[in-house]
Scaffold this motif. Structure first.
Motif, PDB file in Angstrom:
ATOM      1  N   ALA A  22      39.460  41.929  63.469  1.00 29.49           N
ATOM      2  CA  ALA A  22      39.966  43.276  63.753  1.00 29.49           C
ATOM      3  C   ALA A  22      41.284  43.572  63.039  1.00 29.49           C
ATOM      4  N   ILE A  23      41.835  42.608  62.301  1.00 25.67           N
ATOM      5  CA  ILE A  23      43.124  42.817  61.622  1.00 25.67           C
ATOM      6  C   ILE A  23      43.116  44.103  60.799  1.00 25.67           C
ATOM      7  N   GLY A  24      42.163  44.239  59.911  1.00 23.69           N
ATOM      8  CA  GLY A  24      42.133  45.400  59.017  1.00 23.69           C
ATOM      9  C   GLY A  24      41.934  46.711  59.753  1.00 23.69           C
ATOM     10  N   ILE A  25      41.155  46.664  60.819  1.00 23.74           N
ATOM     11  CA  ILE A  25      40.904  47.862  61.623  1.00 23.74           C
ATOM     12  C   ILE A  25      42.197  48.316  62.307  1.00 23.74           C
ATOM     13  N   VAL A  26      42.850  47.371  62.970  1.00 24.44           N
ATOM     14  CA  VAL A  26      44.107  47.693  63.663  1.00 24.44           C
ATOM     15  C   VAL A  26      45.155  48.169  62.662  1.00 24.44           C
ATOM     16  N   VAL A  53      24.505  48.600  69.705  1.00 23.20           N
ATOM     17  CA  VAL A  53      25.265  49.120  68.570  1.00 23.20           C
ATOM     18  C   VAL A  53      25.344  48.076  67.463  1.00 23.20           C
ATOM     19  N   GLY A  54      25.617  46.854  67.850  1.00 21.11           N
ATOM     20  CA  GLY A  54      25.758  45.793  66.869  1.00 21.11           C
ATOM     21  C   GLY A  54      25.544  44.448  67.513  1.00 21.11           C
ATOM     22  N   PHE A  55      25.481  43.435  66.665  1.00 16.42           N
ATOM     23  CA  PHE A  55      25.236  42.080  67.131  1.00 16.42           C
ATOM     24  C   PHE A  55      26.516  41.406  67.602  1.00 16.42           C
ATOM     25  N   ALA A  56      27.612  41.680  66.914  1.00 18.26           N
ATOM     26  CA  ALA A  56      28.872  40.999  67.219  1.00 18.26           C
ATOM     27  C   ALA A  56      30.034  41.964  67.036  1.00 18.26           C
ATOM     28  N   THR A  57      31.154  41.612  67.632  1.00 16.43           N
ATOM     29  CA  THR A  57      32.369  42.402  67.466  1.00 16.43           C
ATOM     30  C   THR A  57      33.089  41.944  66.205  1.00 16.43           C
ATOM     31  N   PRO A  58      33.948  42.818  65.657  1.00 16.41           N
ATOM     32  CA  PRO A  58      34.386  44.063  66.242  1.00 16.41           C
ATOM     33  C   PRO A  58      33.330  45.173  66.168  1.00 16.41           C
ATOM     34  N   MET A  59      33.442  46.034  67.151  1.00 24.41           N
ATOM     35  CA  MET A  59      32.703  47.283  67.175  1.00 24.41           C
ATOM     36  C   MET A  59      33.735  48.382  67.400  1.00 24.41           C
ATOM     37  N   MET A  60      33.343  49.603  67.134  1.00 23.61           N
ATOM     38  CA  MET A  60      34.279  50.709  67.301  1.00 23.61           C
ATOM     39  C   MET A  60      33.540  51.954  67.737  1.00 23.61           C
ATOM     40  N   THR A  61      34.175  52.703  68.643  1.00 23.65           N
ATOM     41  CA  THR A  61      33.714  54.044  68.976  1.00 23.65           C
ATOM     42  C   THR A  61      34.659  55.012  68.275  1.00 23.65           C
ATOM     43  N   ALA A  69      29.268  48.988  64.288  1.00 26.59           N
ATOM     44  CA  ALA A  69      29.696  47.601  64.147  1.00 26.59           C
ATOM     45  C   ALA A  69      29.805  47.296  62.655  1.00 26.59           C
ATOM     46  N   GLN A  70      30.109  46.027  62.347  1.00 29.77           N
ATOM     47  CA  GLN A  70      30.263  45.503  60.991  1.00 29.77           C
ATOM     48  C   GLN A  70      31.616  45.916  60.405  1.00 29.77           C
ATOM     49  N   THR A  71      32.507  44.942  60.316  1.00 26.66           N
ATOM     50  CA  THR A  71      33.881  45.201  59.877  1.00 26.66           C
ATOM     51  C   THR A  71      33.965  46.000  58.575  1.00 26.66           C
ATOM     52  N   ILE A  74      33.006  49.615  59.270  1.00 27.72           N
ATOM     53  CA  ILE A  74      34.047  50.292  60.056  1.00 27.72           C
ATOM     54  C   ILE A  74      35.219  50.664  59.158  1.00 27.72           C
ATOM     55  N   LEU A  75      35.643  49.720  58.323  1.00 28.90           N
ATOM     56  CA  LEU A  75      36.763  49.985  57.421  1.00 28.90           C
ATOM     57  C   LEU A  75      36.435  51.117  56.448  1.00 28.90           C
ATOM     58  N   GLY A  76      35.212  51.163  55.965  1.00 32.50           N
ATOM     59  CA  GLY A  76      34.819  52.253  55.070  1.00 32.50           C
ATOM     60  C   GLY A  76      34.930  53.608  55.738  1.00 32.50           C
ATOM     61  N   VAL A  77      34.495  53.686  56.983  1.00 33.06           N
ATOM     62  CA  VAL A  77      34.596  54.941  57.727  1.00 33.06           C
ATOM     63  C   VAL A  77      36.071  55.291  57.970  1.00 33.06           C
TER      64      VAL A  77
END
Length: 197
Positions: A22-26, A53-61, A69-71, A74-77
């Motif tokens: 989750a580093i990049g997301i945060v 939604v996904g198999f593993a975290t991180p996930m994001m709403t 899901a999928q880091t 998520i980062l692309g979005v």
């Protein structure tokens, strides 16, 4: 008035014991806030994540209510929604590839592939060195989602690859610059480990 864009991250320990994937997301969300965007987020444990939604975290709403899901996805979005994926078409392309390059670097270092094929780390480092010949960061002269995700990857490189990358001066300069960058420095200074080692 602009309404706040509200995000929910789902990750191990709600990022209270480590940031991990989750580093990049945060960091992307913190950077958007630092740049004055009306962004807020909360981090919850995986058991609070929506199902199917996904198999593993991180996930994001996302602010729309859609979850994913999928880091790298998520980062692309986030790069698109928060204007952190490059500003020109060239930077956007470089950023998209760099996110996946550093994801591959992480996967290879953690899987032991670099032990089995010791020539691979320097090939990756040479690629990044070449990319850094024209920009301060991996895709642009300002950090993007690629740089924020690269912190995750390089935490593992630094932990698992004793040979390091000192013979690659631009990569070494990039690591110093991204860690001195205010948003990254603030996250490091809060005392929560980047990775669980």
């Amino acid at each position: 008035t602009t309404s706040s864009m509200s995000y929910t991250i789902y990750y191990h320990t709600a990022c209270e014991k480590f940031y991990g994937r989750a580093i990049g997301i945060v960091l992307s969300l913190e950077e958007a806030k630092a740049k004055g965007k009306a962004v807020s987020y909360v981090v919850k444990t995986p058991d609070a994540a929506p199902t199917d939604v996904g198999f593993a975290t991180p996930m994001m709403t996302l602010p729309s209510g859609q979850s994913m899901a999928q880091t790298p996805a998520i980062l692309g979005v986030l790069g698109s929604q928060l204007a952190l994926g490059g500003t020109t078409d060239e930077e956007k392309v470089k950023c998209a590839q760099a996110v996946l390059d550093v994801e591959d670097i992480f996967s290879e270092v953690i899987s032991g592939k670099w032990t089995a094929k010791p020539e691979r780390p320097d090939k990756w480092f040479a690629l990044l060195e070449a990319k850094l010949a024209s920009t301060k960061y991996l895709a642009a002269d300002e950090p993007t989602i690629a740089d924020f995700h690269a912190i995750f990857a390089f935490e593992w490189v630094n932990a698992k690859h004793a040979a390091g990358y000192a013979k690659f001066p631009k990569l070494t300069q990039w690591w110093a610059a991204i860690n001195a960058y205010p948003t990254v420095k603030a996250l490091r200074d809060n005392g929560i480990p980047m990775i669980p080692i």
